[in-house]
Motif scaffolding. Structure first.
Motif: not given
Length: 318
Positions: A169-177
């Motif tokens: 689940k990708v939320s916030g600005e977690m696309h980098r991780y």
């Protein structure tokens, strides 16, 4: 279906046609069954009109249009939920990622059985001081913290098994991780491939220096969540208990020492005049609050269902 290409975008009207044609050429030359999912993250230019036109000519082109700008992580999450391919490829819409890399990335997932393969832009065409140096510092910190030996966490060109994108689940600005999120879900075979980086052809970058500051803050967040996200009581409860016990025994010692001196007929000072009394009281209060915070966090995690964190205005070809 062989491949789903997920492309988040914001105000990239000039590059979409060229990017589509390039991807379609690669797919057709390799005889892949594919879909291209464009996610319009609240563009204010004619990007959505271009996507509508592309989808009318090519049924493999699909579109998601957000109600407003939510961010790259939310765009990727929306795309991941709707993918149908065995392998999912993500890339940026600015033509800095080369679709010619897709066949090798696909083979690394299918033939070499990687769960995730991250691109590494070893030779970059960005500004040295604006992006290159901060990016190297950021990646070094991410490697150290996560334990994943990738040289370029920020690279938008990545390949995934379908199971991976359905699990994270990708939320916030977690696309980098996403590699870290995948590892936390048990997908441990993570590889890296040197990919070609190209200079931006149209428009200007949508990312400023603040993304690196946010990136470091997100790194702290995900490091905490990876260890205690499912069991916050183990962190807050532990420190709360230790602080409470420290305060309690300090207060006990102060009281016992005063009683002993009184029993010996020695001169004593008021407990409230002893600075250790206030230290003990403060640590007991803080310890209690930390313990309660952990307890409440456990209740929230168990009772609060996963909620969608974006609003889709329109879909095409789904």
């Amino acid at each position: 279906m062989d491949i789903s290409v997920v492309i988040p975008l914001l105000n990239e009207e000039e590059s979409l046609q060229e990017l589509h044609d390039w991807i379609a050429k690669v797919m057709q030359s390799n005889r892949y069954l594919y879909e291209i999912i464009f996610i319009d993250d609240g563009s204010t230019d004619t990007s959505w009109n271009v996507i509508e036109e592309l989808s009318s000519k090519n049924s493999s082109v699909k579109g998601i249009r957000f109600q407003r700008n939510y961010g790259k992580s939310q765009a990727l999450d929306a795309g991941f939920n709707l993918t149908k391919g065995r392998v999912v490829i993500t890339m940026d819409a600015d033509l800095q990622d080369s679709p010619d890399e897709i066949p090798e990335l696909y083979n690394m997932i299918i033939d070499d059985n990687y769960d995730l393969v991250s691109g590494w832009k070893k030779k970059r065409y960005d500004s040295v001081f604006a992006k290159n140096i901060p990016s190297k510092l950021f990646n070094a910190a991410a490697r150290k913290t996560s334990g994943i030996k990738l040289n370029d966490f920020n690279c938008g060109l990545k390949a995934y098994k379908s199971d991976v994108v359905k699990a994270v689940k990708v939320s916030g600005e977690m696309h980098r991780y996403i590699p870290v999120l995948a590892k936390n879900e048990g997908f441990n075979k993570i590889g890296e491939k040197v990919v070609q980086h190209q200079a931006r052809k149209y428009g200007e970058t949508k990312f400023g220096m603040n993304r690196f500051i946010n990136g470091f803050l997100d790194l702290i967040t995900i490091s905490f969540l990876s260890k205690f996200g499912k069991r916050p009581m183990h962190f807050f409860g532990l420190w709360g208990t230790l602080m409470f016990l420290f305060g309690f025994f300090s207060a006990f010692y102060i009281g016992a020492n005063k009683l002993y001196k009184l029993s010996q007929g020695l001169k004593t000072i008021l407990v409230t005049n002893n600075p250790w009394f206030y230290i003990a009281l403060t640590t007991m209060i803080l310890g209690t609050l930390l313990f309660l915070a952990g307890f409440l966090a456990e209740i929230i995690i168990k009772s609060n269902p996963q909620e969608k964190h974006y609003s889709i205005k329109e879909k095409l070809n789904f």
